[in-house]
Design a protein around this motif. Structure first.
Motif, PDB file in Angstrom:
ATOM      1  N   VAL A  24      -1.784 -40.916  13.623  1.00 16.90           N
ATOM      2  CA  VAL A  24      -0.807 -39.818  14.251  1.00 16.90           C
ATOM      3  C   VAL A  24       0.303 -40.361  13.432  1.00 16.90           C
ATOM      4  N   MET A  25       1.210 -39.054  13.025  1.00 11.40           N
ATOM      5  CA  MET A  25       2.617 -39.557  12.090  1.00 11.40           C
ATOM      6  C   MET A  25       3.630 -39.165  13.294  1.00 11.40           C
ATOM      7  N   GLU A  26       3.861 -40.462  13.712  1.00 11.08           N
ATOM      8  CA  GLU A  26       4.603 -40.781  14.988  1.00 11.08           C
ATOM      9  C   GLU A  26       6.047 -40.300  14.786  1.00 11.08           C
ATOM     10  N   LYS A  27       6.746 -40.670  13.393  1.00  8.84           N
ATOM     11  CA  LYS A  27       8.246 -40.318  13.207  1.00  8.84           C
ATOM     12  C   LYS A  27       8.234 -38.845  13.126  1.00  8.84           C
ATOM     13  N   ALA A  28       7.023 -38.334  12.374  1.00  2.00           N
ATOM     14  CA  ALA A  28       7.232 -36.743  12.371  1.00  2.00           C
ATOM     15  C   ALA A  28       7.510 -36.228  13.572  1.00  2.00           C
ATOM     16  N   TRP A  29       6.398 -36.529  14.440  1.00  2.00           N
ATOM     17  CA  TRP A  29       6.376 -35.863  15.811  1.00  2.00           C
ATOM     18  C   TRP A  29       7.757 -36.270  16.574  1.00  2.00           C
ATOM     19  N   ALA A  30       8.168 -37.306  16.135  1.00  2.00           N
ATOM     20  CA  ALA A  30       9.632 -37.919  17.083  1.00  2.00           C
ATOM     21  C   ALA A  30      10.485 -36.890  16.647  1.00  2.00           C
ATOM     22  N   GLN A  31      10.671 -36.642  15.202  1.00  2.00           N
ATOM     23  CA  GLN A  31      11.519 -35.639  14.825  1.00  2.00           C
ATOM     24  C   GLN A  31      11.173 -34.392  15.420  1.00  2.00           C
ATOM     25  N   ARG A  32      10.095 -33.787  15.456  1.00  2.00           N
ATOM     26  CA  ARG A  32       9.968 -32.496  16.043  1.00  2.00           C
ATOM     27  C   ARG A  32      10.172 -32.361  17.486  1.00  2.00           C
ATOM     28  N   SER A  33      10.116 -33.579  18.214  1.00  2.00           N
ATOM     29  CA  SER A  33      10.040 -33.366  19.659  1.00  2.00           C
ATOM     30  C   SER A  33      11.614 -33.789  19.952  1.00  2.00           C
ATOM     31  N   GLY A  34      12.586 -33.675  18.841  1.00  2.00           N
ATOM     32  CA  GLY A  34      14.211 -33.930  19.134  1.00  2.00           C
ATOM     33  C   GLY A  34      14.607 -35.381  19.439  1.00  2.00           C
ATOM     34  N   ILE A  35      13.887 -36.285  19.443  1.00  2.00           N
ATOM     35  CA  ILE A  35      14.160 -37.750  19.897  1.00  2.00           C
ATOM     36  C   ILE A  35      15.174 -38.363  18.752  1.00  2.00           C
ATOM     37  N   GLY A  36      14.877 -38.061  17.436  1.00  2.00           N
ATOM     38  CA  GLY A  36      15.865 -38.435  16.487  1.00  2.00           C
ATOM     39  C   GLY A  36      15.478 -37.954  15.220  1.00  2.00           C
ATOM     40  N   TRP A  37      16.014 -38.187  14.068  1.00  2.00           N
ATOM     41  CA  TRP A  37      15.527 -37.846  12.708  1.00  2.00           C
ATOM     42  C   TRP A  37      15.320 -39.048  11.787  1.00  2.00           C
ATOM     43  N   ILE A  38      14.420 -38.848  10.771  1.00  2.00           N
ATOM     44  CA  ILE A  38      14.067 -39.725   9.866  1.00  2.00           C
ATOM     45  C   ILE A  38      14.946 -39.935   8.957  1.00  2.00           C
ATOM     46  N   GLY A  39      15.510 -41.283   9.002  1.00  4.62           N
ATOM     47  CA  GLY A  39      16.700 -41.516   8.002  1.00  4.62           C
ATOM     48  C   GLY A  39      16.267 -41.736   6.628  1.00  4.62           C
ATOM     49  N   LYS A  40      17.272 -42.011   5.641  1.00  2.00           N
ATOM     50  CA  LYS A  40      16.803 -42.075   4.273  1.00  2.00           C
ATOM     51  C   LYS A  40      16.167 -43.365   3.951  1.00  2.00           C
ATOM     52  N   HIS A  41      16.047 -44.333   5.021  1.00  2.00           N
ATOM     53  CA  HIS A  41      15.311 -45.668   4.876  1.00  2.00           C
ATOM     54  C   HIS A  41      13.791 -45.544   5.576  1.00  2.00           C
ATOM     55  N   ALA A  42      13.558 -44.137   6.054  1.00  2.00           N
ATOM     56  CA  ALA A  42      12.358 -43.972   6.615  1.00  2.00           C
ATOM     57  C   ALA A  42      12.007 -44.353   7.830  1.00  2.00           C
ATOM     58  N   THR A  43      13.031 -44.697   8.730  1.00  2.00           N
ATOM     59  CA  THR A  43      12.923 -45.005  10.203  1.00  2.00           C
ATOM     60  C   THR A  43      13.355 -43.919  11.012  1.00  2.00           C
TER      61      THR A  43
ATOM     62  N   LYS B 285      14.533 -52.635  -3.938  1.00  2.00           N
ATOM     63  CA  LYS B 285      14.634 -51.128  -4.461  1.00  2.00           C
ATOM     64  C   LYS B 285      13.247 -50.406  -3.929  1.00  2.00           C
ATOM     65  N   ALA B 286      12.939 -50.695  -2.928  1.00  2.00           N
ATOM     66  CA  ALA B 286      11.516 -50.129  -2.137  1.00  2.00           C
ATOM     67  C   ALA B 286      11.983 -48.690  -1.846  1.00  2.00           C
ATOM     68  N   ILE B 287      13.293 -48.428  -1.365  1.00  2.00           N
ATOM     69  CA  ILE B 287      13.457 -46.917  -1.267  1.00  2.00           C
ATOM     70  C   ILE B 287      13.703 -46.203  -2.405  1.00  2.00           C
ATOM     71  N   VAL B 288      12.344 -45.769  -2.964  1.00  2.00           N
ATOM     72  CA  VAL B 288      12.446 -45.146  -4.380  1.00  2.00           C
ATOM     73  C   VAL B 288      13.259 -43.641  -4.356  1.00  2.00           C
ATOM     74  N   ASP B 289      13.330 -43.283  -3.456  1.00  2.00           N
ATOM     75  CA  ASP B 289      13.942 -41.778  -3.339  1.00  2.00           C
ATOM     76  C   ASP B 289      14.349 -41.893  -1.794  1.00  2.00           C
ATOM     77  N   PRO B 290      15.619 -41.034  -1.590  1.00  2.00           N
ATOM     78  CA  PRO B 290      15.750 -41.052  -0.056  1.00  2.00           C
ATOM     79  C   PRO B 290      14.726 -40.210   0.803  1.00  2.00           C
ATOM     80  N   TYR B 291      14.492 -41.167   1.795  1.00  2.00           N
ATOM     81  CA  TYR B 291      13.408 -40.842   2.775  1.00  2.00           C
ATOM     82  C   TYR B 291      11.896 -41.486   2.465  1.00  2.00           C
ATOM     83  N   VAL B 292      11.824 -42.014   1.075  1.00  2.00           N
ATOM     84  CA  VAL B 292      10.564 -42.375   0.569  1.00  2.00           C
ATOM     85  C   VAL B 292      10.477 -43.819   0.250  1.00  2.00           C
ATOM     86  N   VAL B 293       9.749 -44.529   1.033  1.00  2.00           N
ATOM     87  CA  VAL B 293       9.472 -46.186   0.930  1.00  2.00           C
ATOM     88  C   VAL B 293       8.242 -46.387   0.083  1.00  2.00           C
TER      89      VAL B 293
END
Ligand code: B12
Ligand code: SF4
Ligand code: SF4
Length: 317
Positions: free
Chosen positions: A135-154, A198-206
């Motif tokens: 299950v993509m927990e963060k994706a569902w959390a964003q869709r359900s309005g709890i919060g957004w996925i930051g550029k650091h991917a949490t 340098k693990a955050i290779v692009d914004p939102y991508v670890v």
């Protein structure tokens, strides 16, 4: 016929009573955009040795493959922040692992939510996960309005920053969905700049292969030479990208969950004591703690790796 709006409200009330600081509901559907991103992430090799991330890719993307007939996704968040901090000279264990294992803490509450819902909607079925299923927990959390996925991917909430654990409950019951959350990172790039590997290779991508959290917890075997001396004092997980995030600086509030209070030795781990533990002793010493994931052998490797290199000071919070 139960009104799905009042049912959603009653469900949220029940979840809040159980200690969740946020509850959101999303309509169950295939995660097309997020699925494409997951696929690109996997194809780029960013999962490293976490072969299990790719094994059930189709299920991750399509909740209908996990629970046939699923209509709604309920997402819960629990605050784990405590105002404690690491001893300055000590090796570091990340904040999420200071207390009891969150899988159990959230899981036992979600069992209650599932039975409550199955009683409220006879004939419905549900299934919950806390980091334990496809299950993509963060994706569902964003869709359900709890919060957004930051550029650091949490996932970041406006009320408790990113110091929240997530849990997801799939249900065949029809519940009134919430609006998705908006991205509030703006032009900030502090996390990207602060990541020492340098693990955050692009914004939102670890790229997990470069991430200290992956290297210290999930990577099996010897650490790649490039990173062995680059753990910056972390022996389990890493909080650097979250520590620098302004949303955490402004919105961290102490958790009311005693289970997440730092256990003895978590803020100033005694490396000599830990190195001496065999697997059985390690299991007993860290019973019901997230630290069990590395086993004694992995923890010894992480402690040894600190002796390889310098580089602790520059990015330490
Ligand atoms: C695999 C995994 C890891 C891996 C990979 C990390 C990662 N970012 O995926 C490793 C081992 C490195 C890891 C580390 C950590 N993890 Co982890 N992890 C997971 C797990 C099991 C799956 C995440 C996943 O699907 N990754 C796959 C990739 C494709 O997804 P992604 O990075 O989320 O990418 C998405 C977005 O960034 C976005 N995106 C990508 N490109 C773009 C571009 C644009 C323009 C936009 C808008 C979006 C976007 O799309 C992707 C799909 O939605 C989840 C539990 C779960 N089942 O969901 C826990 C989970 C994410 N982890 C968690 C935690 C606590 C951590 C750590 C903080 C622990 C620590 N202190 O060391 C670190 C944080 C490291 C970091 N900066 O991400 C929590 C996070 C809670 C929260 N508030 O978000 C989770 C949700 C577990 C839980 N139930 O609470 N983790
Ligand atoms: S957890 Fe640490 S290593 Fe991983 S992305 Fe964040 S700062 Fe970088
Ligand atoms: S540090 Fe800035 S860019 Fe990174 S997640 Fe936080 S707000 Fe977003």
């Amino acid at each position: 016929m139960v009104n799905n709006r009042s049912l959603a409200e009653d469900l949220k009330t029940r979840c809040k009573e159980l200690g969740f600081v946020h509850v959101g509901i999303a309509r169950a559907e295939e995660l097309l955009e997020e699925g494409a991103r997951l696929n690109a992430w996997l194809r780029n090799g960013f999962a490293g040795g976490m072969g299990w991330m790719g094994k059930r890719e189709q299920e991750r993307v399509d909740p209908g493959r996990v629970l046939p007939g699923v209509r709604s996704i309920v997402v819960v968040a629990m605050n784990y922040y405590t105002p404690a901090s690491h001893s300055p000279e000590a090796l570091k264990i990340s904040r999420y692992a200071w207390g009891d294992d969150y899988h159990e803490v959230l899981g036992s509450r979600l069992t209650h939510v599932a039975s409550w819902l199955e009683n409220a909607v006879p004939g419905s079925s549900s299934r919950w996960y806390v980091d334990t299923g496809p299950v993509m927990e963060k994706a569902w959390a964003q869709r359900s309005g709890i919060g957004w996925i930051g550029k650091h991917a949490t996932l970041i909430t406006t009320t408790h920053g990113s110091w929240v654990f997530l849990g997801v409950l799939l249900t065949t019951a029809e519940l009134m969905p919430d609006e998705p959350a908006l991205d509030r990172c703006g032009t900030c790039t502090l996390c990207i700049e602060a990541c020492p590997t340098k693990a955050i290779v692009d914004p939102y991508v670890v790229d997990a292969r470069r991430c200290i959290s992956y290297l210290t917890i999930e990577h099996r075997g010897e650490l790649p030479a490039e990173f062995a001396g680059q753990l910056h004092g972390w022996i389990f997980g890493c909080d650097i990208c979250q520590d620098v995030c302004p949303w955490n600086a402004k919105h961290s509030t102490e958790t009311s969950e005693p289970a997440f209070s730092p256990r003895e030795g978590m803020l100033n781990p005694d490396s000599a004591e830990i190195e001496d533990l065999d697997e059985v002793e390690f299991k007993a010493r860290f019973r019901k703690s997230p630290l069990l994931r590395t086993r004694a052998e992995g923890m010894r490797r992480n402690i040894r790796a600190q002796q390889h290199g310098a580089g602790r000071a520059a990015h330490d919070p």
